[in-house]
Structure formats: structure tokens, C-alpha cells
Design a protein around this motif. Structure first.
Motif, PDB file in Angstrom:
ATOM      1  N   TYR A   1     -22.708  -1.073  -5.316  1.00 38.97           N
ATOM      2  CA  TYR A   1     -22.494  -0.482  -4.081  1.00 38.97           C
ATOM      3  C   TYR A   1     -21.842  -1.826  -3.391  1.00 38.97           C
ATOM      4  CZ  TYR A   1     -25.459   2.961  -6.729  1.00 38.97           C
ATOM      5  OH  TYR A   1     -26.055   3.608  -7.448  1.00 38.97           O
TER       6      TYR A   1
ATOM      7  N   LEU B   1     -19.808  -1.179   3.455  1.00 40.30           N
ATOM      8  CA  LEU B   1     -17.993  -1.567   4.442  1.00 40.30           C
ATOM      9  C   LEU B   1     -19.134  -1.525   5.952  1.00 40.30           C
ATOM     10  CD1 LEU B   1     -15.962   0.745   3.073  1.00 40.30           C
ATOM     11  CD2 LEU B   1     -15.799  -2.337   3.032  1.00 40.30           C
TER      12      LEU B   1
ATOM     13  N   ARG C   1     -28.453   5.280  -5.546  1.00 42.07           N
ATOM     14  CA  ARG C   1     -27.317   4.894  -4.423  1.00 42.07           C
ATOM     15  C   ARG C   1     -28.831   4.954  -3.196  1.00 42.07           C
ATOM     16  NH1 ARG C   1     -22.323   6.128  -2.433  1.00 42.07           N
ATOM     17  NH2 ARG C   1     -22.548   6.591  -0.264  1.00 42.07           N
TER      18      ARG C   1
ATOM     19  N   GLU D   1     -28.638   2.726   0.211  1.00 41.90           N
ATOM     20  CA  GLU D   1     -28.645   2.860   1.338  1.00 41.90           C
ATOM     21  C   GLU D   1     -30.240   2.352   1.756  1.00 41.90           C
ATOM     22  OE1 GLU D   1     -27.335   5.532   4.064  1.00 41.90           O
ATOM     23  OE2 GLU D   1     -26.338   6.146   1.990  1.00 41.90           O
TER      24      GLU D   1
ATOM     25  N   TYR E   1     -21.663   1.390   9.106  1.00 45.76           N
ATOM     26  CA  TYR E   1     -21.935   0.772   7.338  1.00 45.76           C
ATOM     27  C   TYR E   1     -21.643   2.848   7.322  1.00 45.76           C
ATOM     28  CZ  TYR E   1     -26.197   2.921   6.041  1.00 45.76           C
ATOM     29  OH  TYR E   1     -27.304   4.110   5.464  1.00 45.76           O
ATOM     30  N   GLU E   2     -20.497   1.968   5.603  1.00 43.42           N
ATOM     31  CA  GLU E   2     -20.185   3.081   5.278  1.00 43.42           C
ATOM     32  C   GLU E   2     -20.871   2.738   3.339  1.00 43.42           C
ATOM     33  OE1 GLU E   2     -15.960   5.400   3.381  1.00 43.42           O
ATOM     34  OE2 GLU E   2     -15.834   3.800   4.960  1.00 43.42           O
ATOM     35  N   LEU E   3     -21.037   3.232   2.461  1.00 42.74           N
ATOM     36  CA  LEU E   3     -21.551   3.100   1.202  1.00 42.74           C
ATOM     37  C   LEU E   3     -21.012   3.357   0.107  1.00 42.74           C
ATOM     38  CD1 LEU E   3     -24.134   1.848  -0.267  1.00 42.74           C
ATOM     39  CD2 LEU E   3     -25.053   3.952  -0.443  1.00 42.74           C
ATOM     40  N   ARG E   4     -20.707   3.062  -0.506  1.00 37.12           N
ATOM     41  CA  ARG E   4     -19.611   3.558  -1.503  1.00 37.12           C
ATOM     42  C   ARG E   4     -20.222   3.159  -3.095  1.00 37.12           C
ATOM     43  NH1 ARG E   4     -14.090   5.291  -0.164  1.00 37.12           N
ATOM     44  NH2 ARG E   4     -13.541   5.353   1.776  1.00 37.12           N
ATOM     45  N   THR E   5     -20.153   3.834  -4.106  1.00 37.31           N
ATOM     46  CA  THR E   5     -20.296   3.590  -5.441  1.00 37.31           C
ATOM     47  C   THR E   5     -19.366   2.961  -5.644  1.00 37.31           C
ATOM     48  OG1 THR E   5     -22.217   5.200  -5.167  1.00 37.31           O
ATOM     49  CG2 THR E   5     -20.577   4.733  -7.234  1.00 37.31           C
ATOM     50  N   TRP E   6     -19.398   2.090  -6.718  1.00 42.85           N
ATOM     51  CA  TRP E   6     -18.084   1.115  -7.264  1.00 42.85           C
ATOM     52  C   TRP E   6     -18.307   1.148  -8.660  1.00 42.85           C
ATOM     53  CZ3 TRP E   6     -16.893  -4.802  -6.371  1.00 42.85           C
ATOM     54  CH2 TRP E   6     -15.534  -5.002  -7.018  1.00 42.85           C
TER      55      TRP E   6
END
Length: 106
Positions: free
Chosen positions: A12, A15, A66, A70, A86-91
Motif C-alpha cells: 500500500y 501519498l 486495505r 487505512e 493522504y491518498e491511499l493506493r493499492t500497489w
């Protein structure tokens, strides 16, 4: 087309971006670093750091879901104090071990 096959192939990305309340407060910065150290001790921190070409930074973590990612992001003192959003991204990770997400022939 292939896909990510295991939880080890998911990270995760958090950003972090400055908000209008942003300020250079060493107490908040130290608390943020302590948060990162706790993630490192638990084995959840993959890498982190500020951007050198724009404001903000990035924290990459391992988490079981996720929702857990969070919760980790929301515990960061930068977020708690409102100086960062923040922005959370799954990578999904692409590497030789998962044949680049099942796409590579060998």
C-alpha cells in the motif's frame, strides 16, 4: 492476462500532501518519524521519504488489508494534526518471482 497471486505481492502506498495548515513543527516531524520507526519495527514499512521535486512524500507499507493500511495512514501524526492529507493506493508488485504478474513467459 495474469494477476497478482498472493498477499506478498500487494503493498500500500500512502501519498502525503501538504494542507493549508502545513507548518514546519519539529514536534510533529519527530512524532511522524516515531510512527515510521514503529512501522519499521513491526516489519510493515517497506520504504518512505519526502519527494525532492515537489511537496509531500510517500510511505510504502505492507498490511493484511486495505482497511488496515487505512488505519495505519490515519494514525500518522502528520494526518492527525492536519498538516498533511493522504491518498491511499493499492500497489500490485511485478517481479520475477510472480512472473511479472503472470505475464512473463519465463
Amino acid at each position: 492476462m495474469g494477476s497478482v497471486n498472493s498477499e506478498e505481492d500487494i503493498c500500500y502506498v500512502i501519498l502525503l500532501s501538504p494542507t493549508p495548515q502545513d507548518r514546519r513543527d519539529m514536534n510533529i516531524i519527530r512524532a511522524h518519524v516515531k510512527h515510521l520507526q514503529e512501522l519499521e519495527r513491526s516489519g510493515q514499512l517497506v520504504m518512505c521519504g519526502p519527494f525532492s521535486d515537489s511537496p509531500g512524500g510517500m510511505v510504502i507499507i505492507c498490511a493484511d488489508s486495505r482497511e488496515e493500511a487505512e488505519q495505519i495512514a490515519q494514525r500518522d501524526p502528520y494526518i492527525l494534526t492536519g498538516i498533511r492529507s493522504y491518498e491511499l493506493r493499492t500497489w500490485g508488485l511485478s517481479h520475477a518471482g510472480n512472473r511479472h504478474m503472470g505475464i512473463a513467459e519465463e
